[in-house]
Design a protein around this motif. Structure first.
Motif, PDB file in Angstrom:
ATOM      1  N   ALA A   8       1.019  -1.374  -0.053  1.00  0.00           N
ATOM      2  CA  ALA A   8       0.003  -0.293  -0.180  1.00  0.00           C
ATOM      3  C   ALA A   8       1.050   0.982  -0.001  1.00  0.00           C
ATOM      4  CB  ALA A   8      -1.116  -0.096   1.445  1.00  0.00           C
ATOM      5  N   ASP A   9       0.605   2.130  -1.089  1.00  0.00           N
ATOM      6  CA  ASP A   9       0.737   3.647  -0.778  1.00  0.00           C
ATOM      7  C   ASP A   9       0.770   4.244  -1.314  1.00  0.00           C
ATOM      8  OD1 ASP A   9       2.927   5.463  -1.615  1.00  0.00           O
ATOM      9  OD2 ASP A   9       4.173   4.256  -2.998  1.00  0.00           O
ATOM     10  N   TRP A  10       0.026   5.445   0.116  1.00  0.00           N
ATOM     11  CA  TRP A  10      -1.266   5.962   0.116  1.00  0.00           C
ATOM     12  C   TRP A  10      -0.710   6.913  -0.248  1.00  0.00           C
ATOM     13  CZ3 TRP A  10      -5.680   4.992   1.463  1.00  0.00           C
ATOM     14  CH2 TRP A  10      -6.356   3.758   2.478  1.00  0.00           C
ATOM     15  N   LYS A  11      -1.554   8.460  -1.435  1.00  0.00           N
ATOM     16  CA  LYS A  11      -1.947   9.134  -2.483  1.00  0.00           C
ATOM     17  C   LYS A  11      -2.552   9.948  -1.851  1.00  0.00           C
ATOM     18  CE  LYS A  11       2.059   7.547  -4.373  1.00  0.00           C
ATOM     19  NZ  LYS A  11       3.719   7.425  -3.708  1.00  0.00           N
ATOM     20  N   VAL A  12      -2.245  11.436  -1.332  1.00  0.00           N
ATOM     21  CA  VAL A  12      -3.192  12.245  -0.868  1.00  0.00           C
ATOM     22  C   VAL A  12      -3.188  13.489  -1.971  1.00  0.00           C
ATOM     23  CG1 VAL A  12      -4.012  13.946   1.551  1.00  0.00           C
ATOM     24  CG2 VAL A  12      -2.918  12.290   1.829  1.00  0.00           C
ATOM     25  N   ILE A  13      -4.148  13.665  -2.073  1.00  0.00           N
ATOM     26  CA  ILE A  13      -4.140  14.132  -2.905  1.00  0.00           C
ATOM     27  C   ILE A  13      -4.504  15.890  -2.517  1.00  0.00           C
ATOM     28  CG2 ILE A  13      -5.810  15.368  -5.229  1.00  0.00           C
ATOM     29  CD1 ILE A  13      -4.326  12.775  -5.741  1.00  0.00           C
ATOM     30  N   THR A  14      -3.928  17.114  -3.117  1.00  0.00           N
ATOM     31  CA  THR A  14      -4.379  18.744  -1.855  1.00  0.00           C
ATOM     32  C   THR A  14      -4.784  19.350  -2.323  1.00  0.00           C
ATOM     33  OG1 THR A  14      -2.210  18.553  -1.755  1.00  0.00           O
ATOM     34  CG2 THR A  14      -3.439  17.714  -0.087  1.00  0.00           C
ATOM     35  N   ILE A  15      -4.370  20.542  -2.656  1.00  0.00           N
ATOM     36  CA  ILE A  15      -4.465  21.732  -3.711  1.00  0.00           C
ATOM     37  C   ILE A  15      -3.751  22.759  -2.533  1.00  0.00           C
ATOM     38  CG2 ILE A  15      -6.553  22.585  -3.386  1.00  0.00           C
ATOM     39  CD1 ILE A  15      -6.863  23.621  -5.560  1.00  0.00           C
ATOM     40  N   ASP A  16      -3.076  23.620  -3.117  1.00  0.00           N
ATOM     41  CA  ASP A  16      -2.321  25.296  -2.639  1.00  0.00           C
ATOM     42  C   ASP A  16      -3.621  26.231  -2.218  1.00  0.00           C
ATOM     43  OD1 ASP A  16      -1.938  27.506  -2.559  1.00  0.00           O
ATOM     44  OD2 ASP A  16       0.194  26.961  -3.047  1.00  0.00           O
ATOM     45  N   ALA A  17      -3.646  26.547  -1.323  1.00  0.00           N
ATOM     46  CA  ALA A  17      -4.388  27.194  -0.339  1.00  0.00           C
ATOM     47  C   ALA A  17      -4.484  28.042  -1.958  1.00  0.00           C
ATOM     48  CB  ALA A  17      -4.441  27.939   0.765  1.00  0.00           C
ATOM     49  N   ASP A  18      -3.558  28.716  -2.421  1.00  0.00           N
ATOM     50  CA  ASP A  18      -3.432  30.136  -2.868  1.00  0.00           C
ATOM     51  C   ASP A  18      -3.730  30.176  -4.349  1.00  0.00           C
ATOM     52  OD1 ASP A  18      -2.433  31.747  -1.150  1.00  0.00           O
ATOM     53  OD2 ASP A  18      -0.836  31.546  -1.305  1.00  0.00           O
ATOM     54  N   ASP A  19      -3.658  28.933  -4.532  1.00  0.00           N
ATOM     55  CA  ASP A  19      -4.282  28.255  -6.245  1.00  0.00           C
ATOM     56  C   ASP A  19      -5.404  29.013  -6.570  1.00  0.00           C
ATOM     57  OD1 ASP A  19      -5.515  26.587  -8.689  1.00  0.00           O
ATOM     58  OD2 ASP A  19      -3.853  25.484  -8.395  1.00  0.00           O
ATOM     59  N   LYS A  20      -6.343  29.313  -7.892  1.00  0.00           N
ATOM     60  CA  LYS A  20      -7.537  29.514  -8.537  1.00  0.00           C
ATOM     61  C   LYS A  20      -8.268  29.073  -8.063  1.00  0.00           C
ATOM     62  CE  LYS A  20      -6.709  28.492 -13.148  1.00  0.00           C
ATOM     63  NZ  LYS A  20      -7.025  28.741 -14.441  1.00  0.00           N
ATOM     64  N   ILE A  75      -6.863   8.203   7.110  1.00  0.00           N
ATOM     65  CA  ILE A  75      -5.448   7.452   7.003  1.00  0.00           C
ATOM     66  C   ILE A  75      -4.015   7.900   7.752  1.00  0.00           C
ATOM     67  CG2 ILE A  75      -4.145   6.466   4.702  1.00  0.00           C
ATOM     68  CD1 ILE A  75      -6.716   5.056   6.019  1.00  0.00           C
ATOM     69  N   VAL A  76      -4.376   9.430   7.050  1.00  0.00           N
ATOM     70  CA  VAL A  76      -3.274  10.578   7.765  1.00  0.00           C
ATOM     71  C   VAL A  76      -3.192  10.313   9.355  1.00  0.00           C
ATOM     72  CG1 VAL A  76      -2.669  12.669   7.948  1.00  0.00           C
ATOM     73  CG2 VAL A  76      -2.918  12.129   5.641  1.00  0.00           C
ATOM     74  N   ASP A  77      -4.081  10.151  10.044  1.00  0.00           N
ATOM     75  CA  ASP A  77      -4.158   9.849  11.695  1.00  0.00           C
ATOM     76  C   ASP A  77      -3.203   8.906  11.873  1.00  0.00           C
ATOM     77  OD1 ASP A  77      -4.784  12.829  11.693  1.00  0.00           O
ATOM     78  OD2 ASP A  77      -7.253  12.255  12.242  1.00  0.00           O
ATOM     79  N   GLU A  78      -4.355   7.740  11.338  1.00  0.00           N
ATOM     80  CA  GLU A  78      -3.601   6.557  11.877  1.00  0.00           C
ATOM     81  C   GLU A  78      -2.298   5.835  11.301  1.00  0.00           C
ATOM     82  OE1 GLU A  78      -4.268   2.017   9.561  1.00  0.00           O
ATOM     83  OE2 GLU A  78      -5.781   3.112   9.674  1.00  0.00           O
ATOM     84  N   CYS A  79      -1.199   6.392  10.836  1.00  0.00           N
ATOM     85  CA  CYS A  79      -0.226   6.589   9.980  1.00  0.00           C
ATOM     86  C   CYS A  79       0.524   7.293  11.233  1.00  0.00           C
ATOM     87  CB  CYS A  79       0.383   7.206   8.714  1.00  0.00           C
ATOM     88  SG  CYS A  79      -0.596   6.144   6.762  1.00  0.00           S
ATOM     89  N   LYS A  84       4.616   8.124  15.651  1.00  0.00           N
ATOM     90  CA  LYS A  84       5.158   8.112  16.553  1.00  0.00           C
ATOM     91  C   LYS A  84       4.892   7.382  17.624  1.00  0.00           C
ATOM     92  CE  LYS A  84       1.227  10.882  19.186  1.00  0.00           C
ATOM     93  NZ  LYS A  84       0.363  11.682  19.277  1.00  0.00           N
ATOM     94  N   GLU A  85       4.465   5.975  17.395  1.00  0.00           N
ATOM     95  CA  GLU A  85       4.989   4.307  18.154  1.00  0.00           C
ATOM     96  C   GLU A  85       6.135   3.866  18.826  1.00  0.00           C
ATOM     97  OE1 GLU A  85       2.041   1.331  17.553  1.00  0.00           O
ATOM     98  OE2 GLU A  85       0.860   1.848  19.563  1.00  0.00           O
ATOM     99  N   LEU A  86       6.545   4.543  16.856  1.00  0.00           N
ATOM    100  CA  LEU A  86       7.960   3.949  16.418  1.00  0.00           C
ATOM    101  C   LEU A  86       9.043   4.410  16.853  1.00  0.00           C
ATOM    102  CD1 LEU A  86       9.028   1.812  14.327  1.00  0.00           C
ATOM    103  CD2 LEU A  86       9.045   3.615  12.367  1.00  0.00           C
ATOM    104  N   ILE A  87       9.098   6.161  16.832  1.00  0.00           N
ATOM    105  CA  ILE A  87       9.616   6.777  16.835  1.00  0.00           C
ATOM    106  C   ILE A  87      10.147   6.995  18.518  1.00  0.00           C
ATOM    107  CG2 ILE A  87       9.684   9.348  16.698  1.00  0.00           C
ATOM    108  CD1 ILE A  87      10.624   7.661  14.214  1.00  0.00           C
TER     109      ILE A  87
END
Length: 139
Positions: A8-20, A75-79, A84-87
């Protein structure tokens, strides 16, 4: 979720807040509504970008669907929790009953090995001296 070489290789689609487009795109369904075809183009790019390196096309789970921001945040929260547990070493303390190979992998990914992976890192031990005492990061 992309599956890259069987993992599994999660990808998160985001947008810059300044994008039109940012005022019009608040969740994944808005992307298709405002920019038809964009999600298909993103998926195909992720599917094929390693082919020039001689690797097979990537595949996708979840029926090749893009998930909404609530799902992505979970998913972000789970990762983040796993990181945090690892570190912190908590993960290592939880694996006492595991075989030596599992323990070796967790040790390899633990906090002290992160410093080995980045030997030129300016560590600033004065920030958290307890982390840099002799043996403090050893497992």
């Amino acid at each position: 979720m992309m599956i890259d070489e069987g993992e599994a290789d999660w990808k998160v689609i985001t947008i810059d807040a300044d994008d039109k487009w940012a005022p019009f795109v608040n969740d994944i369904d808005d992307v298709e509504k405002e920019m038809p075809g964009m999600l298909d183009a993103i998926r195909e790019w992720y599917r094929t970008y390693k082919i020039p390196d001689g690797k097979p096309p990537n595949t996708f789970g979840l029926g090749e669907r893009f998930m909404d921001k609530t799902y992505a945040k979970s998913i972000v929260d789970e990762c983040h929790h796993a990181w945090k547990e690892l570190i912190s070493g908590e993960k290592h303390r939880k694996i006492d009953g595991e075989d030596e190979e599992v323990k070796k992998l967790v040790r390899k990914l633990s906090r002290n090995s992160l410093f080995e992976l980045a030997p030129d890192l300016d560590v600033h031990p004065e920030a958290h001296p307890e982390d840099f005492e002799d043996g403090a990061l050893e497992f």
